[in-house]
Design a protein around this motif. Structure first.
Motif, PDB file in Angstrom:
ATOM      1  N   ASP A   1      -0.725   4.251  10.794  1.00 28.52           N
ATOM      2  CA  ASP A   1      -1.024   3.402  11.963  1.00 28.52           C
ATOM      3  C   ASP A   1      -1.092   1.933  11.626  1.00 28.52           C
ATOM      4  N   SER A   2      -0.863   1.683  10.700  1.00 33.55           N
ATOM      5  CA  SER A   2      -0.974   0.071  10.254  1.00 33.55           C
ATOM      6  C   SER A   2       0.354  -0.182   9.615  1.00 33.55           C
ATOM      7  N   ARG A   3       0.676  -1.718   9.670  1.00 34.11           N
ATOM      8  CA  ARG A   3       1.637  -2.011   9.116  1.00 34.11           C
ATOM      9  C   ARG A   3       1.677  -1.971   7.645  1.00 34.11           C
ATOM     10  N   SER A   4       2.871  -2.059   6.842  1.00 37.67           N
ATOM     11  CA  SER A   4       2.732  -2.234   5.405  1.00 37.67           C
ATOM     12  C   SER A   4       3.431  -3.625   5.438  1.00 37.67           C
ATOM     13  N   LYS A   5       3.867  -3.922   3.957  1.00 44.65           N
ATOM     14  CA  LYS A   5       4.069  -5.306   3.485  1.00 44.65           C
ATOM     15  C   LYS A   5       5.758  -5.289   2.905  1.00 44.65           C
ATOM     16  N   SER A   6       6.586  -4.195   2.476  1.00 39.57           N
ATOM     17  CA  SER A   6       7.607  -4.246   2.071  1.00 39.57           C
ATOM     18  C   SER A   6       8.823  -4.967   2.410  1.00 39.57           C
ATOM     19  N   LEU A   7       9.016  -5.407   3.707  1.00 39.84           N
ATOM     20  CA  LEU A   7       9.898  -6.097   4.236  1.00 39.84           C
ATOM     21  C   LEU A   7       9.814  -7.550   4.543  1.00 39.84           C
ATOM     22  N   LEU A   8      10.975  -8.354   4.376  1.00 37.50           N
ATOM     23  CA  LEU A   8      10.708  -9.674   4.648  1.00 37.50           C
ATOM     24  C   LEU A   8      10.584  -9.866   6.307  1.00 37.50           C
TER      25      LEU A   8
END
Length: 395
Positions: free
Chosen positions: A83-90
């Motif tokens: 339910d959290s965002r992660s960080k692999s996208l610009l």
């Protein structure tokens, strides 16, 4: 509630959890780590899973996905809860969405793979050429979070980009990194299909994919919410319009002001009648289908006296269905219908002759007679109607 952490994963919680943007449908994003460049003529040794886990839990934490997946052994490391965002996208400032957050969930999976990697003497041109070990349980977990078995931009078969902002914002399912707007990567090149489980999980032991349930996310159109859990007059308006158009089979009571699965299922029937299919007919309104259903887009419950007077003067003499301030007129019409003065089928945003007659009946109910009950709204009678039916009136 589904499991926040994939059962059996190696947990490396990075903290820094952040919520996703719930107005968008659920998504999964497919990546490969592509940590080395190799060719058919010059393959290179596969980069070990442990090295990639070390990178994403160390110096690369600012680009970490939810899952790191070893398609050869089936091991999975997880760094963020579902339910959290992660960080692999610009996610640049010019993007209309925060790409890492644009969904009820936006679960990102990095397969530890690059084209023409060499592993234990074998060379693997594509991810799908590997054993894809562990894919079955990853897929089942994503399905438990409501991510549909659907590639809105097509299942990846090469390293070309296909990006569409409207599809990204409105359709849930699986996206390649190559499909995400405002990103420039073209991975993963291929991805296992939804029936592949990998040899480490015998077919008899595959985790079952939960049965399909009605879509349970919301969208915001013209400042109002639609979809499961939405509340307000606009929900009742949509429900009544669906019934009037013959799409009310799933209601057991209502329609009413609270959006339930029955509203979703009825709206899906309506979308299919328009020719939509797949995720585009999941029962959550889009602006186009909503406008076709109602003839206008509902807005906040505020009505201008001057606007409805203008509509009452213009609409009766215009062609059938002419709309002048249709959203505001529809609020007045719905109030008249709820007062028992106008048939529900004429709540269409056009202040036509039937609406004029209904408003005249309201004026007479308020005590006006003769020319003062001509069906053209006055401020006093409109304020009385607003007070009775819960909408605001301005000059």
């Amino acid at each position: 509630m589904p499991e926040l952490w994939l059962p059996g994963a190696d947990i490396h919680d990075l903290g820094d959890h952040a919520p996703t943007d719930q107005q968008y449908p659920p998504k999964a994003i497919a990546h490969i780590t592509w940590d080395r460049n190799a060719t058919a003529a010059a393959p290179q040794d596969w980069c070990p899973y442990e090295d990639l886990v070390g990178y994403f839990t160390g110096g690369g934490a600012g680009d970490a996905p939810h899952l790191i997946w070893d398609p050869f052994s089936g091991r999975v490391a997880q760094m963020f809860p579902a339910d959290s965002r992660s960080k692999s996208l610009l996610s640049p400032s010019q993007s209309p969405t925060r790409t890492n957050r644009a969904g009820r969930v936006v679960i990102q999976i990095e397969a530890v793979f690059f084209p023409y990697c060499r592993y234990q003497g074998g060379v693997y041109p594509r991810l799908v050429d590997t054993p894809c070990a562990g894919w079955g349980r990853i897929h089942a977990w994503l399905a438990s979070w409501g991510v549909p078995d659907y590639w809105p931009m097509g299942r990846p078969v090469d390293f070309s980009g296909h990006r569409d902002e409207q599809v990204w914002e409105t359709q849930g399912g699986w996206y390649a990194h190559a499909h995400v707007p405002y990103n420039d990567h073209t991975d993963p090149g291929s991805w296992p299909d939804f029936t592949a489980g990998g040899p480490d999980v015998p077919p008899s032991q595959h985790q079952p994919v939960p049965p399909a349930t009605p879509a349970r996310y919301q969208v915001n159109i013209n400042g109002l919410a639609y979809g499961y859990g939405a509340q307000g007059y606009q929900v009742t308006t949509v429900g009544r319009a669906l019934v009037s158009h013959g799409f009310g089979d799933h209601y057991r009571s209502g329609p009413g002001p609270n959006w339930t699965d029955a509203d979703t299922e009825n709206y899906a029937d309506y979308q299919r009648s328009l020719g939509y299919s797949g995720q585009a007919a999941d029962g959550v309104p889009g602006e186009g289908s909503l406008r076709r259903l109602l003839g206008y887009l509902p807005g906040q419950r505020t009505v201008s006296v001057s606007h409805v007077v203008a509509a009452a003067g213009a609409d009766p003499g215009a062609e059938q269905g002419h709309l002048t301030y249709g959203a505001e007129v529809a609020i007045v019409e719905q109030a008249l219908a709820d007062e028992g003065l106008l048939d529900q089928r004429w709540v269409d945003g056009s202040f036509g002759t039937r609406t004029v007659a209904a408003y005249a009946a309201w004026q007479r109910r308020c005590g006006y007679q003769g020319g003062a009950a001509d069906g053209i709204p006055g401020a006093a009678s409109l304020y009385q109607l607003g007070a009775a039916q819960g909408f605001a009136v301005t000059d």
